[in-house]
Design an enzyme around this catalytic site. Sequence first.
Site, PDB file in Angstrom:
ATOM      1  N   CYS A  93      60.065 118.706  14.707  1.00  0.00           N
ATOM      2  CA  CYS A  93      59.920 117.857  13.543  1.00  0.00           C
ATOM      3  C   CYS A  93      61.249 117.376  12.943  1.00  0.00           C
ATOM      4  CB  CYS A  93      59.049 118.544  12.510  1.00  0.00           C
ATOM      5  SG  CYS A  93      58.222 117.361  11.447  1.00  0.00           S
ATOM      6  N   ARG A 127      52.190 110.643   4.407  1.00  0.00           N
ATOM      7  CA  ARG A 127      52.501 111.712   5.358  1.00  0.00           C
ATOM      8  C   ARG A 127      51.390 111.822   6.402  1.00  0.00           C
ATOM      9  NH1 ARG A 127      56.830 114.304   3.889  1.00  0.00           N
ATOM     10  NH2 ARG A 127      56.563 115.858   5.529  1.00  0.00           N
ATOM     11  N   HIS A 194      54.300 121.760  14.760  1.00  0.00           N
ATOM     12  CA  HIS A 194      54.595 123.044  14.106  1.00  0.00           C
ATOM     13  C   HIS A 194      53.452 124.005  14.424  1.00  0.00           C
ATOM     14  CE1 HIS A 194      57.710 121.609  11.277  1.00  0.00           C
ATOM     15  NE2 HIS A 194      56.980 120.556  11.066  1.00  0.00           N
TER      16      HIS A 194
END
Length: 249
Positions: A93, A127, A194
């Site tokens: 990320c 997001r 993640h």
Amino acid sequence: MKIVVGHLYPDYLNIYADRGNIAVLARRAAWRGYDVELRPVLIGEPVRPGEYDLLYVGGGQDREQALVAQDLVAKAEGVLEAVAEGAALLAVCGGYQLLGRSYRDFHGTDLPGIGLFPLETDAGETRMIGDVLLECELEPGERRTLAGFENHAGRTRLDVGAHPLGRVLAGFGNDGESGWEGCRVGRAVGTYLHGPLLPRNPWFADWLLAQAFAHRLGDPPELEPLPDDLETEAHAVSARRAQLRGGRR
Ligand code: GLN
């Protein structure tokens, strides 16, 4: 026999338990009788090519990325040379974004990258959050799935001809449009996934370990299979969640 893992900025770039990836690499190596020597690489410390078999950098919010970006540029030559001479690398990320050419953050500030990955990233208004499922083919003819979790404002554009890590089956991926996720340059892999990523994707943890051993030995060793029942179940649960909830393109 041991491998040396360089963990860049463990004090700044570590969200969603990204450092858990290191624990998985160390444990899976130890279960096969290998040692992993972990060396944190902090701000102001050099990356000496040849010293590391695997480099790792986790994710972080825009604020943390801004705190390390200039220092990472100062380490660029070491990181680029280490990868060029065969070290493996995993970047997650925010770390992945800074290993591209640049990251324009949510407030429009341009953070320099080191250009290991042929890509650029701009933060968008919204997001991209949720479970993700990818289809990867890191070895010709070996199609596998990767399951993880993403939370990023960044939209990453790969250069024409760049190699993505995988095709998005569920989730947003690099930009929520292209249908691709991550980027691969030889033994270096960048991804938005993640979770942490490796506990629920044991095949990928072993692929990274084999690349790191190949750096030390010349060729990737055959790693004896491990009883990955729990890991396989975790992958299945994560994959199902992604298929049920992952972002729709
Ligand atoms: N700050 C970056 C973004 O929002 C990376 C976030 C992260 O590492 N999860 O896109």
